[in-house]
Design a protein around this motif. Sequence first.
Motif, PDB file in Angstrom:
ATOM      1  N   VAL A   1      -1.984 -14.443   5.752  1.00 48.18           N
ATOM      2  CA  VAL A   1      -0.631 -14.146   6.233  1.00 48.18           C
ATOM      3  C   VAL A   1       0.091 -13.219   5.262  1.00 48.18           C
ATOM      4  O   VAL A   1       0.769 -12.257   5.670  1.00 48.18           O
ATOM      5  CB  VAL A   1       0.159 -15.456   6.439  1.00 48.18           C
ATOM      6  N   ALA A   2      -0.047 -13.487   3.961  1.00 47.73           N
ATOM      7  CA  ALA A   2       0.599 -12.641   2.955  1.00 47.73           C
ATOM      8  C   ALA A   2       0.068 -11.209   3.025  1.00 47.73           C
ATOM      9  O   ALA A   2       0.832 -10.242   2.896  1.00 47.73           O
ATOM     10  CB  ALA A   2       0.376 -13.230   1.564  1.00 47.73           C
ATOM     11  N   ARG A   3      -1.231 -11.071   3.238  1.00 46.57           N
ATOM     12  CA  ARG A   3      -1.820  -9.732   3.349  1.00 46.57           C
ATOM     13  C   ARG A   3      -1.281  -8.998   4.570  1.00 46.57           C
ATOM     14  O   ARG A   3      -0.989  -7.796   4.513  1.00 46.57           O
ATOM     15  CB  ARG A   3      -3.338  -9.846   3.431  1.00 46.57           C
ATOM     16  N   ALA A   4      -1.145  -9.733   5.689  1.00 45.00           N
ATOM     17  CA  ALA A   4      -0.616  -9.115   6.909  1.00 45.00           C
ATOM     18  C   ALA A   4       0.831  -8.662   6.706  1.00 45.00           C
ATOM     19  O   ALA A   4       1.226  -7.579   7.152  1.00 45.00           O
ATOM     20  CB  ALA A   4      -0.718 -10.099   8.069  1.00 45.00           C
ATOM     21  N   LEU A   5       1.625  -9.493   6.027  1.00 50.11           N
ATOM     22  CA  LEU A   5       3.012  -9.122   5.759  1.00 50.11           C
ATOM     23  C   LEU A   5       3.086  -7.910   4.829  1.00 50.11           C
ATOM     24  O   LEU A   5       3.919  -7.014   5.017  1.00 50.11           O
ATOM     25  CB  LEU A   5       3.754 -10.310   5.140  1.00 50.11           C
ATOM     26  N   TRP A   6       2.234  -7.878   3.828  1.00 50.71           N
ATOM     27  CA  TRP A   6       2.235  -6.781   2.858  1.00 50.71           C
ATOM     28  C   TRP A   6       1.855  -5.451   3.510  1.00 50.71           C
ATOM     29  O   TRP A   6       2.453  -4.411   3.222  1.00 50.71           O
ATOM     30  CB  TRP A   6       1.274  -7.114   1.728  1.00 50.71           C
ATOM     31  N   LEU A   7       0.871  -5.507   4.415  1.00 49.78           N
ATOM     32  CA  LEU A   7       0.404  -4.287   5.068  1.00 49.78           C
ATOM     33  C   LEU A   7       1.177  -3.962   6.342  1.00 49.78           C
ATOM     34  O   LEU A   7       0.962  -2.902   6.936  1.00 49.78           O
ATOM     35  CB  LEU A   7      -1.087  -4.413   5.400  1.00 49.78           C
ATOM     36  N   GLY A   8       2.037  -4.889   6.766  1.00 48.38           N
ATOM     37  CA  GLY A   8       2.774  -4.665   7.997  1.00 48.38           C
ATOM     38  C   GLY A   8       1.937  -4.849   9.246  1.00 48.38           C
ATOM     39  O   GLY A   8       2.257  -4.297  10.307  1.00 48.38           O
ATOM     40  N   ASP A   9       0.857  -5.628   9.139  1.00 45.70           N
ATOM     41  CA  ASP A   9      -0.012  -5.866  10.287  1.00 45.70           C
ATOM     42  C   ASP A   9       0.602  -6.912  11.213  1.00 45.70           C
ATOM     43  O   ASP A   9       1.352  -7.792  10.767  1.00 45.70           O
ATOM     44  CB  ASP A   9      -1.387  -6.375   9.821  1.00 45.70           C
ATOM     45  N   PRO A  10       0.296  -6.847  12.502  1.00 49.18           N
ATOM     46  CA  PRO A  10       0.755  -7.903  13.417  1.00 49.18           C
ATOM     47  C   PRO A  10       0.052  -9.215  13.106  1.00 49.18           C
ATOM     48  O   PRO A  10      -1.065  -9.232  12.577  1.00 49.18           O
ATOM     49  CB  PRO A  10       0.354  -7.370  14.796  1.00 49.18           C
ATOM     50  N   PHE A  11       0.698 -10.320  13.442  1.00 44.76           N
ATOM     51  CA  PHE A  11       0.140 -11.630  13.111  1.00 44.76           C
ATOM     52  C   PHE A  11      -1.092 -11.971  13.950  1.00 44.76           C
ATOM     53  O   PHE A  11      -1.768 -12.967  13.680  1.00 44.76           O
ATOM     54  CB  PHE A  11       1.203 -12.716  13.283  1.00 44.76           C
ATOM     55  N   THR A  12      -1.376 -11.153  14.963  1.00 48.74           N
ATOM     56  CA  THR A  12      -2.599 -11.391  15.727  1.00 48.74           C
ATOM     57  C   THR A  12      -3.844 -11.141  14.873  1.00 48.74           C
ATOM     58  O   THR A  12      -4.906 -11.705  15.148  1.00 48.74           O
ATOM     59  CB  THR A  12      -2.642 -10.471  16.958  1.00 48.74           C
ATOM     60  N   ILE A  13      -3.717 -10.313  13.842  1.00 50.71           N
ATOM     61  CA  ILE A  13      -4.873 -10.020  12.982  1.00 50.71           C
ATOM     62  C   ILE A  13      -5.266 -11.230  12.140  1.00 50.71           C
ATOM     63  O   ILE A  13      -6.432 -11.658  12.171  1.00 50.71           O
ATOM     64  CB  ILE A  13      -4.594  -8.788  12.097  1.00 50.71           C
ATOM     65  N   PRO A  14      -4.344 -11.840  11.356  1.00 52.32           N
ATOM     66  CA  PRO A  14      -4.767 -13.049  10.626  1.00 52.32           C
ATOM     67  C   PRO A  14      -5.142 -14.198  11.554  1.00 52.32           C
ATOM     68  O   PRO A  14      -6.012 -15.010  11.221  1.00 52.32           O
ATOM     69  CB  PRO A  14      -3.540 -13.397   9.770  1.00 52.32           C
ATOM     70  N   LEU A  15      -4.506 -14.262  12.727  1.00 49.67           N
ATOM     71  CA  LEU A  15      -4.863 -15.311  13.679  1.00 49.67           C
ATOM     72  C   LEU A  15      -6.304 -15.145  14.135  1.00 49.67           C
ATOM     73  O   LEU A  15      -7.060 -16.122  14.240  1.00 49.67           O
ATOM     74  CB  LEU A  15      -3.916 -15.277  14.878  1.00 49.67           C
ATOM     75  N   HIS A  16      -6.705 -13.902  14.392  1.00 43.92           N
ATOM     76  CA  HIS A  16      -8.084 -13.641  14.797  1.00 43.92           C
ATOM     77  C   HIS A  16      -9.053 -13.954  13.659  1.00 43.92           C
ATOM     78  O   HIS A  16     -10.158 -14.456  13.890  1.00 43.92           O
ATOM     79  CB  HIS A  16      -8.228 -12.182  15.219  1.00 43.92           C
ATOM     80  N   GLN A  17      -8.648 -13.670  12.418  1.00 46.17           N
ATOM     81  CA  GLN A  17      -9.509 -13.956  11.272  1.00 46.17           C
ATOM     82  C   GLN A  17      -9.693 -15.455  11.071  1.00 46.17           C
ATOM     83  O   GLN A  17     -10.746 -15.904  10.614  1.00 46.17           O
ATOM     84  CB  GLN A  17      -8.917 -13.322  10.009  1.00 46.17           C
TER      85      GLN A  17
END
Length: 203
Positions: A178-194
Amino acid sequence: MGQDKGTSQPSEPSVWRDPRFYQIASLSTLLLYGLLVLHFDISIWQIVITISTAQLMQYVGTRYFHLLFFDPKSALISSLSLCLLLRTNDCAVAALAAGIAIGSKFVIRWKDKHIFNPTNLALVVILASGLGWISPGQWGQVAWFGFLIACLGSLVVTRAARADVTLTFLTFYVGLLVARALWLGDPFTIPLHQIESGALLIF
């Protein structure tokens, strides 16, 4: 009159209380589902060789280190996990991974306990040497959810004896994603998929 205690037989503990039977059933079911429904990229020969090598190494280790009896359950769990996680085009590599996993239990020990998780150690060695890979995208939603239920059930069966370690790892892992997604500005669907990875649940 007093009860004749000499005639009473102590009840033997049921072997089915061993949580490893639950693990074997869960892993076997997932492997069969993966082969028949998800079409895992693994041959029957690789499965046979992986399981056979693990059992052979367990037997050799039992005899060489003069253990009281041969117990195939732990080796079967490790080999089933390797079948689910490890992908390679060479059956010899699969045999090598099984040999490393089970052999490490007997060789790499501290205070009469093996140090590393056998399956994880074998995967690290094989992946680091470039002989194999892990395919996280092979899991469907149904398989992931079903195995999640099985993992939660395993915690219940084992009375959550080591649940603190598992939950701590998952908390930090999810937090990092989640922290990586926030840092990179990625949508939360990416960590959810991971997170929705059968490999993560097996680990």
